[in-house]
Design a protein around this motif. Sequence first.
Motif, short mmCIF file in Angstrom:
data_model
loop_
_atom_site.label_atom_id
_atom_site.label_comp_id
_atom_site.label_asym_id
_atom_site.label_seq_id
_atom_site.Cartn_x
_atom_site.Cartn_y
_atom_site.Cartn_z
N ARG A 32 -11.62 21.33 29.89
CA ARG A 32 -10.50 20.57 29.32
C ARG A 32 -9.39 20.36 30.34
O ARG A 32 -8.81 19.28 30.42
N GLU A 33 -9.10 21.38 31.11
CA GLU A 33 -8.05 21.26 32.13
C GLU A 33 -8.44 20.23 33.19
O GLU A 33 -7.61 19.43 33.62
N GLN B 54 -10.40 17.63 32.68
CA GLN B 54 -10.26 16.33 32.04
C GLN B 54 -8.80 15.89 31.99
O GLN B 54 -8.47 14.73 32.24
N GLN B 55 -7.90 16.82 31.65
CA GLN B 55 -6.48 16.49 31.60
C GLN B 55 -5.96 16.10 32.98
O GLN B 55 -5.19 15.15 33.12
N ARG B 56 -6.36 16.83 34.00
CA ARG B 56 -5.90 16.51 35.35
C ARG B 56 -6.44 15.17 35.82
O ARG B 56 -5.75 14.41 36.47
N GLN B 57 -7.70 14.87 35.48
CA GLN B 57 -8.26 13.57 35.84
C GLN B 57 -7.54 12.45 35.11
O GLN B 57 -7.24 11.40 35.71
N ALA B 58 -7.24 12.65 33.85
CA ALA B 58 -6.51 11.64 33.07
C ALA B 58 -5.11 11.44 33.65
O ALA B 58 -4.65 10.30 33.79
N ARG B 59 -4.44 12.54 34.00
CA ARG B 59 -3.10 12.45 34.59
C ARG B 59 -3.13 11.73 35.93
O ARG B 59 -2.29 10.88 36.21
N GLY C 10 -5.37 9.51 36.87
CA GLY C 10 -5.62 8.10 36.58
C GLY C 10 -4.37 7.39 36.11
O GLY C 10 -4.10 6.25 36.51
N LEU C 11 -3.61 8.04 35.25
CA LEU C 11 -2.36 7.46 34.77
C LEU C 11 -1.40 7.24 35.93
O LEU C 11 -0.77 6.18 36.03
N ARG D 44 -2.59 4.25 37.99
CA ARG D 44 -2.32 2.98 37.32
C ARG D 44 -0.83 2.66 37.34
O ARG D 44 -0.43 1.51 37.53
#
Length: 87
Positions: free
Chosen positions: A39-40, A42-47, A49-50, A53
């Motif tokens: 989960r961590e 995934q959160q770091r990858q999402a952050r 990516g954000l 962008r």
Amino acid sequence: MTTATIPSICVEPAFLDEVERALEPNESLASFVETAVRREIQQRQARAGLLQRGLAATRHHSAAAGIPAEKVIARLEAKLAAARQRK
């Protein structure tokens, strides 16, 4: 496929007790840790990516022709003056 091991960590006994109390029925400490690590990640990858962008959008908007701040302020001041006259 071979598997690898996540290094073990030393924690205070009170924290380990807290973690063990948080386990679901039939959940092992190892599966809990694996889930938490996934989960961590995934959160770091999402952050990340954000952030990418957002930076790309900033570069795009700064490269585009926008309205100069002075013009925006002048329009707002004109609207304010008109509103004051209506009162």
